[in-house]
Design an enzyme around this catalytic site. Structure first.
Site, PDB file in Angstrom:
ATOM      1  N   LYS A  83       0.843  -1.195   0.000  1.00 18.08           N
ATOM      2  CA  LYS A  83       0.000   0.000   0.000  1.00 18.08           C
ATOM      3  C   LYS A  83       0.876   1.243   0.000  1.00 18.08           C
ATOM      4  O   LYS A  83       1.894   1.289   0.708  1.00 18.08           O
ATOM      5  CB  LYS A  83      -0.899  -0.039   1.241  1.00 18.08           C
ATOM      6  CG  LYS A  83      -1.987   1.014   1.294  1.00 18.08           C
ATOM      7  CD  LYS A  83      -2.883   0.779   2.512  1.00 18.08           C
ATOM      8  CE  LYS A  83      -4.014   1.762   2.638  1.00 18.08           C
ATOM      9  NZ  LYS A  83      -4.873   1.478   3.804  1.00 18.08           N
ATOM     10  N   SER A 158      -9.736   1.400   2.785  1.00 21.62           N
ATOM     11  CA  SER A 158      -8.901   2.173   1.903  1.00 21.62           C
ATOM     12  C   SER A 158      -7.837   1.347   1.172  1.00 21.62           C
ATOM     13  O   SER A 158      -7.249   1.843   0.206  1.00 21.62           O
ATOM     14  CB  SER A 158      -8.206   3.278   2.687  1.00 21.62           C
ATOM     15  OG  SER A 158      -7.366   2.733   3.682  1.00 21.62           O
ATOM     16  N   SER A 182      -9.785  -0.973   7.072  1.00 19.77           N
ATOM     17  CA  SER A 182      -9.232  -0.819   5.728  1.00 19.77           C
ATOM     18  C   SER A 182      -8.490  -2.008   5.140  1.00 19.77           C
ATOM     19  O   SER A 182      -8.136  -1.961   3.966  1.00 19.77           O
ATOM     20  CB  SER A 182      -8.328   0.400   5.669  1.00 19.77           C
ATOM     21  OG  SER A 182      -9.098   1.527   5.408  1.00 19.77           O
TER      22      SER A 182
HETATM   23  N1  GLN Z   1     -13.136   3.500   5.970  1.00 17.53           N
HETATM   24  C1  GLN Z   1     -12.656   3.995   7.224  1.00 17.53           C
HETATM   25  C2  GLN Z   1     -12.337   5.466   7.091  1.00 17.53           C
HETATM   26  O1  GLN Z   1     -12.692   6.024   6.122  1.00 17.53           O
HETATM   27  C3  GLN Z   1     -11.469   3.211   7.674  1.00 17.53           C
HETATM   28  C4  GLN Z   1     -10.234   3.594   6.982  1.00 17.53           C
HETATM   29  C5  GLN Z   1      -9.038   2.826   7.423  1.00 17.53           C
HETATM   30  O2  GLN Z   1      -9.147   1.808   8.107  1.00 17.53           O
HETATM   31  N2  GLN Z   1      -7.879   3.324   7.069  1.00 17.53           N
HETATM   32  O3  GLN Z   1     -11.733   6.068   7.925  1.00 17.53           O
END
Ligand code: GLN
Length: 508
Positions: A83, A158, A182
């Site tokens: 990532k 994400s 995420s």
């Molecule tokens: N979807 C969640 C957010 O928008 C989690 C994101 C994550 O775990 N980095 O914050």
């Protein structure tokens, strides 16, 4: 010629064993991987940068070590995508943000060092929601990722690029980061296994911080066993991360071979009853039945505070983000848009460099931390977080793991929720509680929906009990995802070689 989605690479354990045994050379695997990315990634856009040169050099080094009779590591020759919020020395690291365009870190993240030491071949940097804020990958400043199971659908976020690259068979595995879901939510949307380890299990040194009391790095892979091998490599103490745990690392791969007889699986009935999506409901029921027929005992538990997960998370995560992202001011990294004086330079740089969701979070977080509001918001959320931890402790007095859906629905269409932040945030309701409580949680595919989209089931364990997660999810996989179906996606017409490589910032 590699066809898009064709599996020219192989899974983690398969590749490592083939390279170790001499059936394949690491170079051959790396070349196949790069050809697969060229053929398949124009349709997926899962990579922001492909480091062909670095990958081929790493693979050649593995082959040379083998030829010299040296012992090979557990990931010898395994191609992995990481990532793009993990620092890679000399290789662009953007967090999918314009503010970091052109940034090349001078050092490797801890997990990158671990991968390299284990013989892995790092192929490139995967796409994500900007600064890991999002659930669909639509917040990437360089354009969204497409779900390989249906190109008009979101891969989740994400870590959407990591999940799509693994599901699309472009790499053997990938690393993601999980702050509120995420790795697990995109894992579920793309039909791959993904684990968020216990807070403190894996060092965050070199992971660009989003919300420091929540962030963890986790692997995504085609199978539970592949995930276990990766987590064993990534885990362990690192003095460079103050939250890194001084605890022995479990035997995750061995835990995959244990059976689930007498394992107590907790289910939260009222939570399940709220699931509206019939496919998610049916696949979760299948997973419960599979565990039961493999000898596990199913017990009912309650997590009354879990329903405040969203409220807690959207105070705590933005508050921490507003402080962590203060460092991006045009002085030391990436973009600088000069203004008349220092303040104007800060303002113009941040206005131009951050996307709308990141700005929304910084403003929400700054507000929640401001004088007079701290007690009412941030502190209150932290107190409720303690109650949630107690709920889990009480549940784990009665069961060994808690089972739930990973997501309320299978992958939604790109564009469906991008205009409505609250709808987007709701995609994480099942993944937030484990993150807030600092507990390990895994998502593994439990079958397909009627429309042919993968559905994930989540298991959560007490802190540092990742072994249980591997044992239980392997039983689910054995019953419901044994042949690991892969999506057959087709590349759109047009340029199939448009993958960024070699020098420069992301080309898209
Ligand atoms: N979807 C969640 C957010 O928008 C989690 C994101 C994550 O775990 N980095 O914050």
């Amino acid at each position: 010629m590699t066809r898009p989605g064709e599996d020219a690479v192989g899974g983690v354990i398969d590749v490592a064993e083939a390279v170790r045994g001499g059936a394949r050379s690491a170079l051959e695997v790396a070349e196949a991987c790069i050809a697969g990315i060229r053929a398949g990634d124009p349709a997926l856009h899962s990579f922001l940068y492909v480091d062909e040169e670095g990958a081929l050099a790493a693979a050649a080094a593995v082959d040379a070590a083998r030829a010299a009779g040296e012992a090979l590591g557990p990931l010898a020759g395994v191609p992995i995508g990481v990532k793009d919020n993990l620092c890679t020395a000399g290789v662009p690291t953007t967090c999918a943000s314009k503010i970091l365009e052109g940034y090349r870190p001078p050092y490797d993240a801890h997990v990158i060092e671990r991968l390299r030491d284990a013989g892995a071949v790092i192929v490139g940097k995967t796409n994500l929601d900007e600064f890991a804020m999002g659930s669909s990958n639509e917040n990437s400043a360089f354009g969204p990722v497409h779900n390989p199971w249906a190109l008009d659908r979101a891969p989740g976020g994400s870590s959407g690029g990591s999940a799509a690259a693994v599901a699309g068979r472009l790499v053997s595995a990938a690393l993601g980061s999980d702050t509120g879901g995420s790795v697990r939510q995109p894992g579920a949307f793309c039909g791959v296994t993904a684990i968020k380890p216990t807070y403190g299990r894996v060092s965050r040194y070199g992971l660009i911080a989003f919300a420091s009391s929540l962030d963890q790095v986790g692997p995504l892979a085609r199978s539970v066993r592949d995930c276990a091998r990766l987590l064993e490599v990534l885990s362990g103490y690192d003095p460079r991360d103050a939250t890194s745990a001084v605890r022995p690392v479990g035997q995750y791969e061995r835990a995959c071979e244990r059976d689930v007889r007498k394992l107590r699986v907790g289910v939260v009935r009222d939570e399940l009853e709220q699931v509206q999506d019939p496919d998610v409901r049916a696949r979760v029921d299948d997973a419960i039945a599979a565990l039961e027929s493999a000898g596990a005992d199913v017990v009912e538990v309650t997590l009354p505070t879990a329903r405040y997960g969203l409220s807690m998370y959207y105070l705590i995560a933005p508050a921490e983000a507003s402080s962590n992202l203060a460092r991006f001011d045009g002085m030391r990294y990436g973009l600088r848009v000069a203004g008349a004086d220092l303040t104007a330079t800060y303002e113009r740089t941040r206005a131009a460099g951050f996307g709308p969701e990141v700005k929304r979070r910084i403003m929400l977080g700054t507000y929640a931390l401001s004088a007079g509001y701290y007690d009412a918001f941030y502190l209150k959320a932290q107190k409720v977080r303690t109650l949630l931890r107690r709920d889990f402790a009480a549940a784990f007095a009665r069961c060994d793991v808690v089972l739930s859906p990973t997501t309320p629905t299978p992958a939604f269409k790109l564009g469906d929720k991008s205009g409505d932040p609250l709808q987007m945030y709701l995609a994480d309701i099942f993944t937030l509680p484990a993150a807030l409580a600092g507990l390990p949680a895994i998502s593994t595919p439990a079958g397909l929906s009627a429309a042919g989209l993968p559905v994930g089931v989540q298991l959560t364990a007490p802190a540092f009990e990742e072994e249980r997660l591997f044992t239980a999810s392997r039983a689910v996989e054995d019953a419901l995802w044994r042949d690991a179906p892969a999506p057959a996606f087709a590349a759109p017409r047009g340029d199939r070689s448009a993958v960024s490589s070699a020098a420069g910032a992301p080309s898209r």
